[in-house]
Design an enzyme around this catalytic site. Sequence first.
Site, PDB file in Angstrom:
ATOM      1  CG  ASP A  35      -2.090   1.001   1.003  1.00 29.68           C
ATOM      2  OD1 ASP A  35      -1.808   2.199   0.744  1.00 29.68           O
ATOM      3  OD2 ASP A  35      -3.262   0.579   1.072  1.00 29.68           O
ATOM      4  NE  ARG A  85       2.335   7.585  -5.229  1.00 33.09           N
ATOM      5  CZ  ARG A  85       1.268   8.375  -5.133  1.00 33.09           C
ATOM      6  NH1 ARG A  85       0.320   8.327  -6.043  1.00 33.09           N
ATOM      7  NH2 ARG A  85       1.138   9.213  -4.120  1.00 33.09           N
ATOM      8  CB  SER A 157     -20.154  -6.931  -5.926  1.00 32.18           C
ATOM      9  OG  SER A 157     -21.487  -7.423  -5.968  1.00 32.18           O
ATOM     10  CB  CYS A 158     -20.226  -7.451  -0.692  1.00 26.66           C
ATOM     11  SG  CYS A 158     -20.739  -5.763  -1.073  1.00 26.66           S
ATOM     12  CB  THR A 188     -18.616   1.697   0.615  1.00 28.69           C
ATOM     13  OG1 THR A 188     -19.107   2.488  -0.474  1.00 28.69           O
ATOM     14  CG2 THR A 188     -19.480   0.451   0.769  1.00 28.69           C
ATOM     15  NE  ARG A 240     -23.779   1.849  -1.754  1.00 27.15           N
ATOM     16  CZ  ARG A 240     -22.473   2.002  -1.962  1.00 27.15           C
ATOM     17  NH1 ARG A 240     -21.774   2.862  -1.233  1.00 27.15           N
ATOM     18  NH2 ARG A 240     -21.860   1.281  -2.877  1.00 27.15           N
TER      19      ARG A 240
END
Length: 341
Positions: A35, A85, A157-158, A188, A240
């Site tokens: 990261d 990166r 996706s979830c 999110t 959302r």
Amino acid sequence: MPKPSVGINGFGRIGRLVLRAAVEKDSVNVVAVNDPFISIDYMVYLFQYDSTHGRFKGTVAHEGDYLLVAKEGKSQHKIKVYNSRDPAEIQWGASGADYVVESTGVFTTIEKANAHLKGGAKKVIISAPSADAPMFVVGVNHEKYDHANDHIISNASCTTNCLAPLAKVINDNFGIIEGLMTTVHAVTATQKTVDGPSGKLWRDGRGAGQNIIPASTGAAKAVGKVIPELNGKLTGMAFRVPTPDVSVVDLTARLEKPASLDDIKKVIKAAADGPMKGILAYTEDQVVSTDFVSDTNSSIFDAGASISLNPHFVKLVSWYDNEFGYSNRVVDLISYIATKA
């Protein structure tokens, strides 16, 4: 068989929870994390303290450029930390990472994720839907994975992970003519804390903590990719809502074969207790969203909230921890594809 060696690119919500799931399951060995935006001491802090899932019940420290993560009764993970990166520059091979979890949300196509292979990774698992990589939902179509050809894959996706197991059970038993899905979805990281600019999707830029925000989702259409017989039969949208975690799918479907709500409950319970155990769960309790924080299932069918208009038209409700349930499936998918190596 030795545990699969895993690298994680992107130490955000999913990256950190994949590591938590890996420690808990003890089925894979995380050997590297990359990261560019998080220093190693900050990684220790972010992994140890989590506002949603609570403090990590183990030890985490750093020694040089290694993270050391341990939990009583589980294997220790000694994790090489990179801050690159460019994914092509990450030395996955040097750290022994054969399987890379791509969880930045940035490199979600085959072309972009392919950069990880240059650094020595053998397989890449994208923790998001992908425009062109094959999508696998554990418990639904993971057995279609082709080791010889599938080098970059998506864990979908979830929401697809919640909807697909439910849709499979219903379609296998009663046939789905067509259906509409709504997910009432927790906030999110891409949302704004207060109103701000948001490209072409103006509503998405409104304050996450003060609004119910209608949003698009490809999750229902994606079910058609993992269950081909449902292709073109499902679509959906999202609201959302201002909760930090746990979402709920509402699938409204027209059935080919007539079925009472009790008939539907029976087949879902049988799947949850049998072939889909650990993926699909079943509850008759008077539950609410916080009851599913840190739940490891992909989909928990709510028998009490589901309703039927007539034997051909039903509304089915299923909960999911959109962070932790999903992260557990990423680990399960790696464990499965490693058996095919």
